[in-house]
Design a protein around this motif. Structure first.
Motif, PDB file in Angstrom:
ATOM      1  N   ASN A  90       0.802  -1.219   0.000  1.00  0.00           N
ATOM      2  CA  ASN A  90       0.000   0.000   0.000  1.00  0.00           C
ATOM      3  C   ASN A  90       0.838   1.274   0.000  1.00  0.00           C
ATOM      4  O   ASN A  90       0.292   2.373  -0.087  1.00  0.00           O
ATOM      5  N   SER A  92       4.077   3.691  -1.518  1.00  0.00           N
ATOM      6  CA  SER A  92       4.819   3.989  -2.745  1.00  0.00           C
ATOM      7  C   SER A  92       6.224   3.417  -2.646  1.00  0.00           C
ATOM      8  O   SER A  92       6.668   2.983  -1.572  1.00  0.00           O
ATOM      9  N   LEU A 128       2.744   5.727  -7.537  1.00  0.00           N
ATOM     10  CA  LEU A 128       1.852   4.573  -7.444  1.00  0.00           C
ATOM     11  C   LEU A 128       2.122   3.779  -6.176  1.00  0.00           C
ATOM     12  O   LEU A 128       3.273   3.689  -5.737  1.00  0.00           O
ATOM     13  N   ARG A 131       1.521  -2.066  -4.953  1.00  0.00           N
ATOM     14  CA  ARG A 131       0.641  -3.152  -5.415  1.00  0.00           C
ATOM     15  C   ARG A 131       0.307  -3.026  -6.893  1.00  0.00           C
ATOM     16  O   ARG A 131      -0.093  -4.015  -7.528  1.00  0.00           O
ATOM     17  N   ASN A 132       0.471  -1.841  -7.463  1.00  0.00           N
ATOM     18  CA  ASN A 132       0.186  -1.622  -8.879  1.00  0.00           C
ATOM     19  C   ASN A 132       1.418  -1.755  -9.763  1.00  0.00           C
ATOM     20  O   ASN A 132       1.349  -1.514 -10.963  1.00  0.00           O
ATOM     21  N   SER A 134       4.457  -3.397 -11.960  1.00  0.00           N
ATOM     22  CA  SER A 134       4.720  -4.575 -12.786  1.00  0.00           C
ATOM     23  C   SER A 134       5.741  -5.460 -12.088  1.00  0.00           C
ATOM     24  O   SER A 134       6.375  -5.060 -11.098  1.00  0.00           O
TER      25      SER A 134
END
Length: 305
Positions: A90, A92, A128, A131-132, A134
């Motif tokens: 959660n 950055s 971001l 968790r987002n 790549s």
């Protein structure tokens, strides 16, 4: 040559299974050392012991030339990325690195930002949640966390596993820069042997818990890499002809061909001299074997890839 890692009879037993057997390993300072072996061969177990995450059943090891209490005091000079990166999903990238820095008492905003820049996450640092990310970004963030504290030794278990070609190239470039610009030593395991061959200076092959071979990249070329293969009459008659050219590093292969390990750019001179001596020349060619081919030849085939 100074060794940053040495092990002496290192052994790990789980119940009735011996995962690592009597391993004596030598990792020179300032190199990239590639640890090769199939799944279950013992690579991760060795790395966990060297990282202090698991205790040996028998044997010993030294880091930075130190053992015991002195070695434990130097643990902060070892960066580790084994199995899944310890990422807080959660947060950055910047906040992940910040948390690790605070835990080690080394946080400043510029220091954390510099680490993210090193691994190519400067632009994504605050944008971001992790968790987002790549797969490639997560691996780079895991590497960033391992770099907190400015380690002199990195132990990385499969850092390019599951990455696309671009991600592999990025991680490879980072590791080379860390070695060349910061003098870091990197121990890395990987199944992608062609990629490992592009960066590693030394290799160790683990097979069923045994360290069956250690060699440098130069030795790999000498043993199974680039060489000139000559098939021409009786080997004992050809060798003096090659010696007359100043070529002495020559061996006879099991099939009777000659293997030349030096001056490989002189194939035309070799051919002309052999024919000029009246010897029948049936074939002369430059052969290059890959790290994967050498690995398979030492471990017994495809099942070990």
């Amino acid at each position: 040559m100074e060794q940053i890692i040495t092990t002496n009879g290192l052994t790990k037993v789980y119940g009735k299974k011996t995962a690592v057997k009597d391993v004596s390993m030598h990792v020179p300072t300032g190199c990239i050392y590639g640890l090769i072996g199939r799944n279950g061969a013992g690579k991760t177990t060795i790395m966990r012991m060297l990282s202090g995450l698991s205790e040996p059943t028998r044997g010993s090891y030294a880091l930075f030339g130190k053992t015991g209490i002195e070695m434990r005091k130097l643990r902060r000079r070892v960066g580790v990325l084994i199995e899944s990166p310890g990422i807080l999903p959660n947060l950055s990238a910047f906040d992940n690195v910040k948390a690790k820095c605070i835990a080690l008492g080394a946080f400043t905003p510029s220091y954390a930002a510099g680490i993210l820049d090193t691994v190519g996450l400067a632009d994504a640092g605050r944008k971001l949640p992790a968790r987002n990310f790549s797969m490639g970004m997560r691996q780079r963030l895991g590497l960033a966390l391992a770099l907190v504290g400015d380690p002199k030794l990195l132990i990385l278990d499969e850092p390019i596993n599951g990455l696309d070609p671009q991600g592999i190239l990025e991680i490879r470039s980072i590791l080379v820069r860390l070695r060349d610009e910061r003098g870091m030593t990197v121990m890395i395991s990987s199944h992608i042997l062609d990629e490992l061959a592009k960066v590693a200076d030394y290799f160790g092959i683990i097979n069923d818990g045994d360290l069956i071979d250690e060699f440098s990249a130069e030795e790999l070329h000498r043993r199974s890499g680039r060489c000139v293969v000559i098939r021409a009459g009786e080997p004992n008659a050809v060798r003096p002809v090659l010696e007359s050219l100043g070529i002495h590093d020559v061996s006879v292969e099991p099939d009777g061909s000659l293997r030349v390990n030096e001056q490989m750019e002189r194939t035309a001179d070799m051919a002309a001299a052999i024919v000029g001596a009246g010897l029948p020349l049936s074939e002369i060619f430059l052969r290059t074997a890959s790290l994967e081919e050498y690995y398979l030849s030492r471990t017994g085939g495809v099942r070990n890839v």
